[in-house]
Enzyme design. Sequence first.
Site, short mmCIF file in Angstrom:
data_model
loop_
_atom_site.label_atom_id
_atom_site.label_comp_id
_atom_site.label_asym_id
_atom_site.label_seq_id
_atom_site.Cartn_x
_atom_site.Cartn_y
_atom_site.Cartn_z
N HIS A 1 -10.44 1.15 0.31
CA HIS A 1 -10.59 0.16 1.25
C HIS A 1 -12.22 0.12 1.08
CE1 HIS A 1 -6.70 1.26 2.72
NE2 HIS A 1 -6.69 0.26 3.61
N GLU B 1 0.69 -1.08 -0.01
CA GLU B 1 -0.08 -0.08 -0.13
C GLU B 1 0.79 1.16 0.11
OE1 GLU B 1 -2.58 -0.36 3.14
OE2 GLU B 1 -4.13 -1.92 2.31
#
Length: 312
Positions: free
Chosen positions: A199, A165
Amino acid sequence: MEDDGALSKPGAVLACAAMASFYVGILYAPTLILRLPPPSSHTNFLIRRFVCAGVSSVVSVVVSSLLLPIKSGQVWHLLGVYGIRIDHIWQAVVFPLALTALMYAGSLTFMSLLLMNSLREDVNCSGGFSFDFFKSISMEAVSSLRSIACSVKHWRNYVVAPVTEELVFRACMIPLLLCAGFQINTIIFLCPIFFSLAHLNHLMDVYNKQQNNWTRAFMIIGLQLGYTVVFGSYASFLFIRTGHFLAPVVAHMFCNIMGLPVLVSPGKGIISVAFIAGVLGFLWLLFPITNSGLYNDRTDNCSCWQGYCSGN
């Protein structure tokens, strides 16, 4: 980097949005695109996602390297743009980790109180300090570390997710936005939007866990998105200020390990005091401890993105 061939702002935003979408979308590629059978276990499911996250990271690095106005053959300079460096490693690990820990002063105090209570109970039961108590604590610590090392879920939370990420949403995206002419303050608040939207794929999982209750699912996802925006801004700040990839990675790992900070605890006002003191310390040290001079030998003509590591 040169002005010729510089990215446009819309182009940089579209590229970042595409990277974020690809990072999430490829997680579902094995079943939707490759038509692979469902994994035989949760471990295999996570391993499959590890591979997908790795592929997404490599693709993001390649795409951003093609978009960045860097001459061919400047591999080491490109790694510097991504913040992947071998110099100032201990500073990039220790300083951001200590700074981040200040936000968890309440949590660390709470953990310390639990340990002290256990020690006090052992003293009361045995009439003094017991070697067996410290032995049991050591064995529990070793057992916990062994459990973490053998758990695929922990590898996802503490290693794979932070590294991939940060590589995609910080190391690849931020240089693109900087080269497109976005101001640093804008990037610190813009980059986390891509990070938080990535997300949203957890929505259906949360919806199913909440027994098909959309209200609860949206409340939980909203809290998660708010947290990821705040952390994403902080991680972007660390990356831009230090010019080092490890800085946001270690902060990300630590936050994943600790979870949400403990703010209060019934009957333990010292935890609230510790949390407030930690926040004040964090704000006081935020800029001094991320000063670019601590992480770079020089801030003019430096090895990262042409002086942007100076934080000006």
